[in-house]
Design an enzyme around this catalytic site. Structure first.
Site, PDB file in Angstrom:
ATOM      1  N   SER A 126       3.148   8.516  70.355  1.00  0.00           N
ATOM      2  CA  SER A 126       4.445   8.749  69.741  1.00  0.00           C
ATOM      3  C   SER A 126       5.362   7.540  69.829  1.00  0.00           C
ATOM      4  O   SER A 126       6.518   7.603  69.412  1.00  0.00           O
ATOM      5  CB  SER A 126       5.128   9.957  70.398  1.00  0.00           C
ATOM      6  OG  SER A 126       5.183   9.796  71.804  1.00  0.00           O
TER       7      SER A 126
ATOM      8  N   HIS B 103       0.332  10.594  64.203  1.00  0.00           N
ATOM      9  CA  HIS B 103       1.267  11.218  65.128  1.00  0.00           C
ATOM     10  C   HIS B 103       1.630  12.625  64.657  1.00  0.00           C
ATOM     11  O   HIS B 103       2.427  12.813  63.742  1.00  0.00           O
ATOM     12  CB  HIS B 103       2.531  10.356  65.250  1.00  0.00           C
ATOM     13  CG  HIS B 103       3.551  10.901  66.189  1.00  0.00           C
ATOM     14  ND1 HIS B 103       4.901  10.651  66.050  1.00  0.00           N
ATOM     15  CD2 HIS B 103       3.428  11.697  67.294  1.00  0.00           C
ATOM     16  CE1 HIS B 103       5.559  11.268  67.024  1.00  0.00           C
ATOM     17  NE2 HIS B 103       4.683  11.909  67.776  1.00  0.00           N
TER      18      HIS B 103
ATOM     19  N   GLU C 242       3.119  11.683  61.093  1.00  0.00           N
ATOM     20  CA  GLU C 242       3.468  10.279  60.860  1.00  0.00           C
ATOM     21  C   GLU C 242       2.179   9.459  60.830  1.00  0.00           C
ATOM     22  O   GLU C 242       1.382   9.524  61.767  1.00  0.00           O
ATOM     23  CB  GLU C 242       4.365   9.748  61.984  1.00  0.00           C
ATOM     24  CG  GLU C 242       5.840   9.988  61.797  1.00  0.00           C
ATOM     25  CD  GLU C 242       6.678   9.306  62.862  1.00  0.00           C
ATOM     26  OE1 GLU C 242       7.659   8.650  62.504  1.00  0.00           O
ATOM     27  OE2 GLU C 242       6.355   9.444  64.057  1.00  0.00           O
TER      28      GLU C 242
ATOM     29  N   ASN D  53      10.687   9.197  66.874  1.00  0.00           N
ATOM     30  CA  ASN D  53      11.210   9.041  68.224  1.00  0.00           C
ATOM     31  C   ASN D  53      12.225   7.918  68.366  1.00  0.00           C
ATOM     32  O   ASN D  53      12.987   7.891  69.335  1.00  0.00           O
ATOM     33  CB  ASN D  53      10.061   8.853  69.215  1.00  0.00           C
ATOM     34  CG  ASN D  53       9.402  10.187  69.515  1.00  0.00           C
ATOM     35  OD1 ASN D  53      10.071  11.194  69.689  1.00  0.00           O
ATOM     36  ND2 ASN D  53       8.082  10.202  69.549  1.00  0.00           N
TER      37      ASN D  53
END
Length: 317
Positions: A151, A172, A184, A222
Site C-alpha cells: 500500500s 493494491h 490500484e 494512502n
C-alpha cells in the site's frame, strides 16, 4: 486500505462477481484469458480476502504463509465469510463449499512454481518483501507475473530485486477485498504495457475497477488517507478534542462513513505507522512526520481492532 475501505465496512456490494455475489468462471477473452491459477503469499486479512475474491470468480488459488496453523486459520476465516455470503445471497447449498475447495493451502514458497500470477500480501515491511520476492523470482516460471499488494512501498524498488522487472506490478486491493470495488494498479519504472494490460483485465474479471497510478510513495489512496489519520492523531494528542468528537466531526461534517481514528483501528495502527514512515522518508517532507502518539501506541502493542485496543477498546477481540 483507502478511505473507500471505510465505506466497505458499512456498505456491501454483494453483486460484484469477485465479491459476495454469485461465483463465476474466468472470462474467455482479454489479455488475462490464459490466467487460471494464482498464488497468494501471506494469509492475513488482505491475503485471505484476495484468495476469496479470486476463488469466488472461478480461479484456482494457492494460499501460503509461514506455518500450516496460519493457513488453517485463514481458510476457516474464508469459510465463515462464504457462509455469511451464502446466507445473505441465498446461494445453493453446494456453492460456498465449491468456492472454498478452489483454495489450496500451503506453507512453502513452492506454491509459486506452477501458477500464472503470484500476489504477495504480507505486512508493510520492505525487508520481508525483499526476501519473498527473491525467493519467488527464483522458483516461478519466467512468464509468471509477480504482483505486490503493498500500500506504499516502491514497485520499482521491489521489481529491481528480481530478474523480471517488466513482469512486476503493484495490485493494491482495498479492505475488505471481496467487497471493495477498487484496485490500484501501480507500474514500476520497468513494468511493461503487456503486464499492466493483463493485470488490469484480471481485476475486471474479479468485478473490480482497476485504476492506474504512478509509482510514488503511498500511491494515491494512502498519500491522501494516511496524512488525514495522522492529523487526527495529532488532534487527539494535543487535546484539540476527544476521540469521539474528532470522529463525529469527520462523519457528520465531511460525510465520511467512519471517523479517522476508528478507521485507523480497523486498518491497524502498525500499518498506519509503516505507511507514514514510507511517506516521510520517500517524500522528505515533515508534513508526513508520524504523530508521536501513533508511535507510542504501536510500541505499547495497541494496534487497533486486531489487538483489542487502539484509539478505541474492543473487549470482544
Amino acid at each position: 486500505m483507502s478511505a473507500a475501505s471505510a465505506r466497505g465496512a458499512l456498505r456491501l456490494a454483494p453483486d460484484a462477481p469477485g465479491g459476495a455475489g454469485v461465483a463465476t468462471q474466468p472470462a474467455a477473452g482479454g489479455p488475462s484469458a490464459a490466467v487460471r491459477r494464482v498464488a497468494v503469499i501471506g494469509a492475513g486479512t488482505m491475503g485471505n480476502g484476495i484468495a476469496q475474491a479470486f476463488a469466488t470468480s472461478g480461479f484456482d488459488v494457492d494460499l501460503a504463509d509461514v506455518s500450516p496453523e496460519v493457513v488453517s486459520r485463514a481458510l476457516a476465516t474464508i469459510g465463515r465469510s462464504l457462509e455469511r455470503v451464502a446466507k445473505k445471497q441465498e446461494w445453493p447449498a453446494d456453492r460456498a463449499p465449491e468456492v472454498l475447495n478452489r483454495i489450496r493451502g500451503g506453507h512453502a514458497i513452492d506454491v509459486a512454481i506452477d501458477t500464472d500470477l503470484v500476489i504477495e500480501a504480507v505486512s508493510e515491511n520492505f525487508a520481508l518483501k525483499r526476501k519473498i520476492f527473491e525467493q519467488i523470482d527464483a522458483v516461478a516460471r519466467p512468464r509468471t507475473i509477480l504482483a505486490t499488494n503493498t500500500s506504499s512501498i516502491s514497485i520499482t524498488e521491489i521489481a529491481a530485486l528480481t530478474k523480471r522487472p517488466d513482469r512486476v506490478i503493484g495490485m493494491h486491493f482495498m479492505n475488505p477485498v471481496p467487497v471493495m470495488p477498487l484496485v490500484e494498479i501501480i507500474r514500476g519504472l520497468a513494468t511493461s504495457d503487456a503486464t499492466t494490460a493483463l493485470v488490469s483485465d484480471l481485476a475486471k474479471r474479479l468485478g473490480k475497477t482497476p485504476v492506474e497510478v504512478n509509482d510514488y510513495p503511498g500511491f494515491v489512496s494512502n498519500r491522501i488517507l494516511m496524512p488525514m489519520i495522522n492529523e487526527a492523531a495529532y488532534c487527539l494528542m494535543e487535546g484539540v478534542a476527544t476521540r469521539e468528537a474528532i470522529d463525529t466531526v469527520m462523519k457528520l461534517g465531511m460525510n465520511h462513513p467512519m471517523g479517522p481514528l476508528a478507521l485507523a483501528d480497523l486498518i491497524g495502527l502498525d500499518t498506519c505507522l509503516s505507511i507514514m514512515e514510507v511517506l516521510h522518508s520517500g517524500l522528505g517532507d515533515d508534513k508526513y512526520r508520524p504523530c508521536p502518539l501513533l508511535r507510542k501506541m504501536v510500541r505499547a502493542g495497541r494496534l487497533g481492532r486486531k489487538s483489542g485496543h487502539g484509539f478505541y477498546e474492543y473487549p470482544d477481540t
